[in-house]
Design an enzyme around this catalytic site. Structure first.
Site, PDB file in Angstrom:
ATOM      1  N   GLY A  30      26.151   7.852  -6.302  1.00 53.79           N
ATOM      2  CA  GLY A  30      26.529   9.242  -5.795  1.00 53.79           C
ATOM      3  C   GLY A  30      25.643   9.950  -5.274  1.00 53.79           C
ATOM      4  O   GLY A  30      24.397   9.590  -4.765  1.00 53.79           O
ATOM      5  N   THR A  32      24.530  13.265  -6.643  1.00 54.34           N
ATOM      6  CA  THR A  32      23.677  13.810  -7.409  1.00 54.34           C
ATOM      7  C   THR A  32      22.595  13.001  -7.902  1.00 54.34           C
ATOM      8  O   THR A  32      21.536  13.609  -8.114  1.00 54.34           O
ATOM      9  CB  THR A  32      24.639  14.374  -8.458  1.00 54.34           C
ATOM     10  OG1 THR A  32      25.830  14.937  -8.043  1.00 54.34           O
ATOM     11  CG2 THR A  32      24.122  15.380  -9.531  1.00 54.34           C
ATOM     12  N   ASP A  85      23.680   9.630 -14.327  1.00 52.47           N
ATOM     13  CA  ASP A  85      24.757   9.339 -13.388  1.00 52.47           C
ATOM     14  C   ASP A  85      25.468  10.508 -13.139  1.00 52.47           C
ATOM     15  O   ASP A  85      25.220  11.614 -13.988  1.00 52.47           O
ATOM     16  CB  ASP A  85      25.638   8.388 -13.957  1.00 52.47           C
ATOM     17  CG  ASP A  85      26.554   7.499 -12.822  1.00 52.47           C
ATOM     18  OD1 ASP A  85      26.406   7.805 -11.650  1.00 52.47           O
ATOM     19  OD2 ASP A  85      27.230   6.628 -13.184  1.00 52.47           O
ATOM     20  N   ASP A  88      32.981  12.760 -11.615  1.00 53.61           N
ATOM     21  CA  ASP A  88      33.994  13.527 -10.646  1.00 53.61           C
ATOM     22  C   ASP A  88      34.766  14.488 -11.296  1.00 53.61           C
ATOM     23  O   ASP A  88      35.070  15.463 -10.529  1.00 53.61           O
ATOM     24  CB  ASP A  88      35.079  12.391  -9.770  1.00 53.61           C
ATOM     25  CG  ASP A  88      34.157  11.589  -8.897  1.00 53.61           C
ATOM     26  OD1 ASP A  88      33.469  11.953  -8.177  1.00 53.61           O
ATOM     27  OD2 ASP A  88      34.110  10.284  -9.411  1.00 53.61           O
ATOM     28  N   LYS A  98      35.518   8.919 -12.956  1.00 54.50           N
ATOM     29  CA  LYS A  98      34.381   8.453 -12.232  1.00 54.50           C
ATOM     30  C   LYS A  98      34.825   7.591 -11.022  1.00 54.50           C
ATOM     31  O   LYS A  98      36.004   7.036 -11.435  1.00 54.50           O
ATOM     32  CB  LYS A  98      33.048   7.982 -12.998  1.00 54.50           C
ATOM     33  CG  LYS A  98      32.309   9.048 -13.779  1.00 54.50           C
ATOM     34  CD  LYS A  98      31.141   8.365 -14.351  1.00 54.50           C
ATOM     35  CE  LYS A  98      30.318   7.434 -13.639  1.00 54.50           C
ATOM     36  NZ  LYS A  98      29.713   8.096 -12.485  1.00 54.50           N
ATOM     37  N   GLY A  99      34.107   7.232 -10.056  1.00 57.84           N
ATOM     38  CA  GLY A  99      34.399   6.128  -9.092  1.00 57.84           C
ATOM     39  C   GLY A  99      34.916   6.594  -7.773  1.00 57.84           C
ATOM     40  O   GLY A  99      35.415   5.907  -7.084  1.00 57.84           O
ATOM     41  N   GLY A 101      33.043   7.077  -5.559  1.00 55.95           N
ATOM     42  CA  GLY A 101      32.024   6.836  -4.647  1.00 55.95           C
ATOM     43  C   GLY A 101      32.250   5.162  -4.653  1.00 55.95           C
ATOM     44  O   GLY A 101      31.385   4.332  -4.088  1.00 55.95           O
ATOM     45  N   GLU A 107      28.943   0.882 -12.902  1.00 48.47           N
ATOM     46  CA  GLU A 107      28.767   2.270 -13.513  1.00 48.47           C
ATOM     47  C   GLU A 107      29.080   2.137 -15.155  1.00 48.47           C
ATOM     48  O   GLU A 107      28.343   2.570 -15.856  1.00 48.47           O
ATOM     49  CB  GLU A 107      29.173   3.442 -12.807  1.00 48.47           C
ATOM     50  CG  GLU A 107      28.643   3.796 -11.532  1.00 48.47           C
ATOM     51  CD  GLU A 107      29.215   4.770 -10.952  1.00 48.47           C
ATOM     52  OE1 GLU A 107      28.477   5.603 -10.180  1.00 48.47           O
ATOM     53  OE2 GLU A 107      30.476   4.968 -11.081  1.00 48.47           O
ATOM     54  N   LYS A 125      33.173  20.392 -11.228  1.00 52.77           N
ATOM     55  CA  LYS A 125      33.677  19.096 -11.718  1.00 52.77           C
ATOM     56  C   LYS A 125      34.415  19.193 -13.345  1.00 52.77           C
ATOM     57  O   LYS A 125      34.695  18.448 -13.934  1.00 52.77           O
ATOM     58  CB  LYS A 125      32.579  18.037 -11.989  1.00 52.77           C
ATOM     59  CG  LYS A 125      31.632  17.686 -10.629  1.00 52.77           C
ATOM     60  CD  LYS A 125      32.687  17.068  -9.951  1.00 52.77           C
ATOM     61  CE  LYS A 125      31.863  16.456  -8.423  1.00 52.77           C
ATOM     62  NZ  LYS A 125      30.867  15.629  -8.565  1.00 52.77           N
TER      63      LYS A 125
HETATM   64  C1  5RP Z   1      30.531   6.849  -7.943  1.00 52.84           C
HETATM   65  C2  5RP Z   1      30.576   7.783  -9.041  1.00 52.84           C
HETATM   66  C3  5RP Z   1      29.945   9.353  -8.823  1.00 52.84           C
HETATM   67  O1  5RP Z   1      29.151   9.476 -10.078  1.00 52.84           O
HETATM   68  C4  5RP Z   1      30.780  10.168  -8.615  1.00 52.84           C
HETATM   69  O2  5RP Z   1      31.606  10.172  -7.634  1.00 52.84           O
HETATM   70  C5  5RP Z   1      30.114  11.722  -8.258  1.00 52.84           C
HETATM   71  O3  5RP Z   1      29.600  11.647  -7.349  1.00 52.84           O
HETATM   72  P1  5RP Z   1      28.709  12.833  -6.506  1.00 52.84           P
HETATM   73  O4  5RP Z   1      27.293  13.150  -7.416  1.00 52.84           O
HETATM   74  O5  5RP Z   1      28.292  12.338  -5.210  1.00 52.84           O
HETATM   75  O6  5RP Z   1      29.659  13.967  -6.848  1.00 52.84           O
HETATM   76  O7  5RP Z   1      31.374   7.951 -10.043  1.00 52.84           O
HETATM   77  O8  5RP Z   1      31.250   5.867  -8.136  1.00 52.84           O
END
Ligand code: 5RP
Length: 230
Positions: A30, A32, A85, A88, A98-99, A101, A107, A125
């Site tokens: 992701g 972050t 990690d 979302d 999550k997911g 991304g 993960e 979030k």
């Molecule tokens: C990827 C994920 C990410 O951790 C989730 O989408 C958060 O992403 P971001 O840090 O860009 O907000 O689960 O599969």
């Protein structure tokens, strides 16, 4: 920097403090986590922090390599010390979706192999209930797509096949599968829903990450707060 980016960065810097010398580190995916990788990279250079990382995606692998974080595999290190990690959506019980991304399967594997899971998010979030304005990503074996779609429709949901950007057709995950984004509305019982989904043949993994997070750093406009598993 827009406040959210700064909030993500501050949460990532707080999370990175949990990584100790000699750790085997799960590297999430992701936007972050990139700030966490930057911070780990700085510590590797400036304080000789000695770690190895297990990446959860090609993205994590590429960015970790760019920042000089040595990589390993679950074959070599099936037990991880800590995973950093993003997420979302997070509810009051620290359950997560999550997911978005597309890296949910690796993960979840890496999170479940890790003694401690530290999550970094900005405050947008946080939610009262999972599923409010947030679909649940589900990874599906292509062969099973019609069957899985049908079963999800029978559950009263509307599964949407995730489409690729800058490529025609669907997103293909790092594992060669497809992603369905499934809007269940507010989810009253995430554990029960996850159990129902996990027994549908062809579903590889769901984006419901339940009872996995140990600590969550939440970046806000002015501060960063810490939420801990009860
Ligand atoms: C990827 C994920 C990410 O951790 C989730 O989408 C958060 O992403 P971001 O840090 O860009 O907000 O689960 O599969």
């Amino acid at each position: 920097m827009e406040w959210r980016e700064n909030a993500k960065k501050m949460a990532a810097i707080s999370a990175s403090k949990h990584v100790k010398n000699g750790s085997i580190v799960g590297l999430g995916s992701g936007t972050t986590v990139v700030y966490a990788f930057q911070e780990l990279s700085r510590k590797i250079k400036e304080t000789k922090l000695n770690i190895v990382g297990v990446p959860t995606s090609y993205q994590a692998s590429q960015i970790a390599t760019k920042y000089g974080i040595p990589l390993t595999t679950l074959d070599e290190n099936p037990q991880l010390d800590i995973t950093l990690d993003g997420a979302d959506q997070i509810d009051n019980d620290l359950n997560m979706i999550k997911g978005m991304g597309g890296a949910l399967t690796k993960e979840k594997i890496v999170a479940s192999a890790s003694r401690m899971n530290i999550i970094m998010v900005d405050e947008t979030k946080l939610t009262e209930k999972l599923g409010i304005n947030q679909p649940v990503p589900i990874e599906v074996i292509p062969f099973a797509l019609p069957l899985v779609q049908q079963k999800l429709r029978h559950l009263g949901s509307n599964p949407i096949l995730r489409e690729a950007k800058k490529k025609l057709g669907p997103v293909i995950t790092d594992n060669g599968n497809l992603i369905l984004d499934v809007d269940f509305g507010p989810i009253d019982n995430p554990k029960e829903l996850n159990q129902i989904l996990k027994v549908i043949p062809g579903i590889v993994e769901t984006g419901l990450f339940l009872e996995l997070a140990d600590i969550i750093y939440v970046g806000r406009k002015e501060t960063t707060s810490k939420l801990e598993k009860k």
